[in-house]
Motif scaffolding. Structure first.
Motif, PDB file in Angstrom:
ATOM      1  N   VAL A 100       0.876  -1.176   0.000  1.00 49.08           N
ATOM      2  CA  VAL A 100       0.000   0.000   0.000  1.00 49.08           C
ATOM      3  C   VAL A 100       0.905   1.216   0.000  1.00 49.08           C
ATOM      4  O   VAL A 100       1.789   1.348   0.859  1.00 49.08           O
ATOM      5  N   LEU A 101       0.721   2.116  -0.981  1.00 49.41           N
ATOM      6  CA  LEU A 101       1.509   3.342  -1.087  1.00 49.41           C
ATOM      7  C   LEU A 101       0.571   4.529  -0.869  1.00 49.41           C
ATOM      8  O   LEU A 101      -0.467   4.625  -1.531  1.00 49.41           O
ATOM      9  N   LEU A 102       0.979   5.436   0.037  1.00 50.46           N
ATOM     10  CA  LEU A 102       0.127   6.585   0.379  1.00 50.46           C
ATOM     11  C   LEU A 102       0.949   7.857   0.282  1.00 50.46           C
ATOM     12  O   LEU A 102       1.992   7.992   0.935  1.00 50.46           O
ATOM     13  N   ASN A 103       0.466   8.802  -0.535  1.00 52.44           N
ATOM     14  CA  ASN A 103       1.103  10.111  -0.659  1.00 52.44           C
ATOM     15  C   ASN A 103       0.710  10.948   0.563  1.00 52.44           C
ATOM     16  O   ASN A 103      -0.462  11.302   0.752  1.00 52.44           O
ATOM     17  N   LEU A 104       1.706  11.278   1.415  1.00 53.54           N
ATOM     18  CA  LEU A 104       1.418  11.994   2.669  1.00 53.54           C
ATOM     19  C   LEU A 104       0.938  13.417   2.433  1.00 53.54           C
ATOM     20  O   LEU A 104       0.372  14.047   3.358  1.00 53.54           O
ATOM     21  N   ALA A 105       1.142  13.951   1.231  1.00 55.99           N
ATOM     22  CA  ALA A 105       0.644  15.309   0.956  1.00 55.99           C
ATOM     23  C   ALA A 105      -0.874  15.361   1.065  1.00 55.99           C
ATOM     24  O   ALA A 105      -1.456  16.428   1.336  1.00 55.99           O
ATOM     25  N   ILE A 115      -7.094   9.428  11.506  1.00 58.64           N
ATOM     26  CA  ILE A 115      -7.989   8.926  10.460  1.00 58.64           C
ATOM     27  C   ILE A 115      -7.707   7.430  10.272  1.00 58.64           C
ATOM     28  O   ILE A 115      -6.555   7.008  10.171  1.00 58.64           O
ATOM     29  N   GLU A 116      -8.755   6.613  10.211  1.00 59.15           N
ATOM     30  CA  GLU A 116      -8.631   5.195   9.860  1.00 59.15           C
ATOM     31  C   GLU A 116      -9.243   4.983   8.470  1.00 59.15           C
ATOM     32  O   GLU A 116     -10.343   5.475   8.193  1.00 59.15           O
ATOM     33  N   GLN A 117      -8.518   4.211   7.671  1.00 60.96           N
ATOM     34  CA  GLN A 117      -8.994   3.991   6.300  1.00 60.96           C
ATOM     35  C   GLN A 117      -8.506   2.623   5.816  1.00 60.96           C
ATOM     36  O   GLN A 117      -7.430   2.153   6.201  1.00 60.96           O
ATOM     37  N   VAL A 118      -9.329   1.998   4.999  1.00 57.10           N
ATOM     38  CA  VAL A 118      -8.986   0.691   4.410  1.00 57.10           C
ATOM     39  C   VAL A 118      -8.428   0.929   2.996  1.00 57.10           C
ATOM     40  O   VAL A 118      -9.062   1.609   2.172  1.00 57.10           O
ATOM     41  N   PHE A 119      -7.279   0.348   2.736  1.00 61.32           N
ATOM     42  CA  PHE A 119      -6.606   0.484   1.422  1.00 61.32           C
ATOM     43  C   PHE A 119      -6.517  -0.899   0.733  1.00 61.32           C
ATOM     44  O   PHE A 119      -6.320  -1.923   1.401  1.00 61.32           O
ATOM     45  N   PHE A 120      -6.666  -0.895  -0.590  1.00 58.98           N
ATOM     46  CA  PHE A 120      -6.492  -2.141  -1.350  1.00 58.98           C
ATOM     47  C   PHE A 120      -5.008  -2.515  -1.399  1.00 58.98           C
ATOM     48  O   PHE A 120      -4.145  -1.660  -1.607  1.00 58.98           O
ATOM     49  N   GLN A 132      -0.677 -12.632  -8.341  1.00 64.51           N
ATOM     50  CA  GLN A 132      -1.228 -11.304  -8.132  1.00 64.51           C
ATOM     51  C   GLN A 132      -1.599 -11.108  -6.654  1.00 64.51           C
ATOM     52  O   GLN A 132      -2.089 -12.029  -5.993  1.00 64.51           O
ATOM     53  N   ALA A 133      -1.338  -9.888  -6.174  1.00 63.81           N
ATOM     54  CA  ALA A 133      -1.694  -9.566  -4.780  1.00 63.81           C
ATOM     55  C   ALA A 133      -3.206  -9.438  -4.636  1.00 63.81           C
ATOM     56  O   ALA A 133      -3.902  -9.021  -5.566  1.00 63.81           O
ATOM     57  N   THR A 134      -3.706  -9.790  -3.438  1.00 59.59           N
ATOM     58  CA  THR A 134      -5.141  -9.690  -3.156  1.00 59.59           C
ATOM     59  C   THR A 134      -5.337  -9.125  -1.747  1.00 59.59           C
ATOM     60  O   THR A 134      -4.398  -9.036  -0.946  1.00 59.59           O
ATOM     61  N   GLY A 135      -6.584  -8.761  -1.432  1.00 56.51           N
ATOM     62  CA  GLY A 135      -6.938  -8.343  -0.074  1.00 56.51           C
ATOM     63  C   GLY A 135      -6.853  -6.838   0.142  1.00 56.51           C
ATOM     64  O   GLY A 135      -6.691  -6.052  -0.800  1.00 56.51           O
ATOM     65  N   ASN A 136      -6.974  -6.433   1.432  1.00 57.44           N
ATOM     66  CA  ASN A 136      -6.921  -5.020   1.798  1.00 57.44           C
ATOM     67  C   ASN A 136      -6.247  -4.874   3.152  1.00 57.44           C
ATOM     68  O   ASN A 136      -6.085  -5.850   3.903  1.00 57.44           O
ATOM     69  N   LEU A 137      -5.874  -3.621   3.463  1.00 62.84           N
ATOM     70  CA  LEU A 137      -5.134  -3.310   4.695  1.00 62.84           C
ATOM     71  C   LEU A 137      -5.777  -2.083   5.353  1.00 62.84           C
ATOM     72  O   LEU A 137      -6.005  -1.067   4.695  1.00 62.84           O
ATOM     73  N   LYS A 138      -6.053  -2.206   6.659  1.00 65.55           N
ATOM     74  CA  LYS A 138      -6.660  -1.093   7.407  1.00 65.55           C
ATOM     75  C   LYS A 138      -5.586  -0.408   8.231  1.00 65.55           C
ATOM     76  O   LYS A 138      -4.885  -1.055   9.014  1.00 65.55           O
ATOM     77  N   LEU A 139      -5.440   0.936   8.007  1.00 66.56           N
ATOM     78  CA  LEU A 139      -4.428   1.735   8.695  1.00 66.56           C
ATOM     79  C   LEU A 139      -5.108   2.898   9.440  1.00 66.56           C
ATOM     80  O   LEU A 139      -6.098   3.469   8.956  1.00 66.56           O
ATOM     81  N   GLY A 140      -4.513   3.254  10.581  1.00 68.03           N
ATOM     82  CA  GLY A 140      -4.886   4.483  11.287  1.00 68.03           C
ATOM     83  C   GLY A 140      -3.747   5.477  11.155  1.00 68.03           C
ATOM     84  O   GLY A 140      -2.586   5.135  11.411  1.00 68.03           O
TER      85      GLY A 140
END
Length: 481
Positions: A100-105, A115-120, A132-140
């Protein structure tokens, strides 16, 4: 997204809550572990955080919190990768489960808020795996940053990605230029090859035209030579043409061929048989007619038979072939000449046997070059051809005619009797000479036609007119030539 003239530095608080439906690895449930770090302008920072492995689970729950420094949130990215720690011998990235890649900007407007959010979970952009990758990841997430003006003239960090892209663009330009140059060179080579091929074909065409012209010229010369030869055959010279029997324009017969034998002495009489042609021959039993003539001497003086070449599919063959037989003087009275016409293995016709002695009733002549100038005798005529082997016995006067009879099966023979040197003719044929005149002598016989004996050495100019000497037409009694 932030102001480009402001530096947003601080920390990011991360809580790795859980993951769901991760892919299996090695055909079993993995032991997933999450790894976190911050990269600035594509450059990874030193700090690296890891969660605890969760064995035998595709939906692990971690609930672990981490804090990572952020040099500038406007240019930073949070990288969270998931790995299977149960693989004892992982190859390169074989145990990679996704990222999971998240742009901090994007979090700058929400700085200070949790903030809590679920990412693919996605397949890595720089990490390639077969599955192929599958599933999701929940981050705060909570971004704690301060804002400071960017120093004037300070260069912003240059993204390695931009450098790579720029280098790739430059390489693409170079490749395009090289490709264009290569294609230009190849096109020039193809054009040169086409031109050379055209020139080669033009040369070959020119050479072929020259050869064709040469062949045409040779064909014309050959045709002219054949035409000239045919003209000569149709128009024999005056000194060799018989005024009484001109040669046929289609079948030129060499009437002197029957006399073309070796001169000299000996005790054997020579019989020269010239088989000229045949007319109106019967068909064979198979309906075909490929005739050839077979001649032999029959009697005590018998000799091997001789034959002409076969003429294909004709009842009017023309052979003009000569055969020579030797006969002992003692056997002449009891020997005969036999001629047959054969087609394949079948005898289609037979000429009545001609007694050799009867040739003495033929035309009498003497030639200086033959038999030392002694007398020789020639019979030239058309002989009846009887079907099969049914020819009766007979002689020259009974079964021959001086000219061809239309519609009748006949064989044209010219037979020459050349006595052995030193043997009187009377001793061979029991024939008495006739009174002679100044230029030629006449000898008549009740059994045959009138015979002329020409003294060749007395002919005008000393020339020997073979056509006159070999003619077979009888001369009327008491007539002049």
């Amino acid at each position: 997204m932030g102001d480009s003239n402001v530096v947003y530095s601080g920390k990011v608080h991360i809580k790795v809550v859980r993951a769901d439906d991760l892919r299996q690895h090695l055909n079993r449930k993995p032991a997933p572990m999450a790894m976190l770090r911050v990269s600035v302008a594509g450059v990874a920072q030193q700090e690296l955080m890891k969660t605890n492995p969760m064995p035998n689970s595709t939906s692990p729950e971690w609930n672990q919190e981490f804090v990572l420094p952020v040099p500038d949130a406007s240019q930073s990215q949070l990288e969270c990768t998931i790995w299977d720690t149960s693989d004892p011998n992982p190859t390169e990235f074989s145990n990679f489960l996704g990222e999971v890649l998240l742009n901090l900007a994007k979090l700058i407007p929400y700085k200070g808020h949790y903030i809590e959010q679920v990412f693919f979970v996605k397949q890595g952009k720089t990490i390639k795996t077969e599955q192929q990758a599958t599933g999701n990841l929940k981050l705060g997430l909570r971004l704690d940053i301060s804002e400071q003006p960017r120093s004037p003239g300070a260069e912003q960090p240059r993204s390695p990605v931009a450098e790579v892209r720029q280098e790739a663009a430059a390489a693409a330009v170079e490749d395009a230029a090289a490709k264009a140059a290569r294609e230009t060179k190849e096109a020039a080579e193809r054009e040169r090859a086409v031109k050379e091929e055209q020139e080669r074909r033009a040369r070959e065409a020119e050479q072929a035209a020259e050869r064709a012209a040469q062949q045409a010229a040779e064909a014309r010369r050959a045709a002219e030579a054949q035409r000239a030869q045919a003209e000569r055959a149709r128009s024999p010279s005056p000194e060799r043409r018989s005024p009484e029997r001109p040669a046929s324009p289609e079948r030129s017969v060499n009437k002197s061929s029957a006399l073309d034998v070796t001169t000299g002495g000996g005790t054997r009489t020579r019989i020269v048989i010239a088989v000229i042609e045949a007319s109106n021959l019967p068909h064979g039993v198979d309906g075909e007619s490929n005739p050839m003539a077979v001649v032999r001497v029959q009697g005590p003086a018998g000799a091997p038979s001789q034959q002409t070449k076969a003429s294909a599919k004709t009842r009017e063959p023309f052979w003009n072939e000569k055969f020579v037989f030797g006969v002992e003087e003692a056997h002449v009275p009891s020997s005969s000449i036999v001629a047959e016409v054969v087609s394949g293995q079948e005898v289609v016709g037979t000429v009545a046997p001609v007694p050799i002695r009867s040739l003495l009733n033929g035309q009498k002549m003497s030639l200086p070059t033959i038999n030392n100038g002694a007398d020789i005798y020639c019979v030239d005529g058309w002989f009846d051809v009887h079907p099969g082997r049914g020819a009766p016995s007979g002689g020259v006067s009974s079964y021959s005619s001086p000219t061809k009879i239309a519609g009748k099966a006949q064989l044209h023979l010219r037979m020459t009797f050349i006595p052995a040197a030193g043997v009187p003719t009377d001793a061979v044929g029991q024939r008495s000479p006739s009174p002679a005149r100044a230029d030629h002598s006449v000898n008549t016989s009740a059994a045959g036609p009138r015979v002329l004996h020409h003294q060749l050495q007395r002919l005008p100019g000393g020339a020997a007119d073979i056509g006159v000497l070999l003619r077979s037409e009888p001369v009327a009694a008491g007539g002049e030539e």
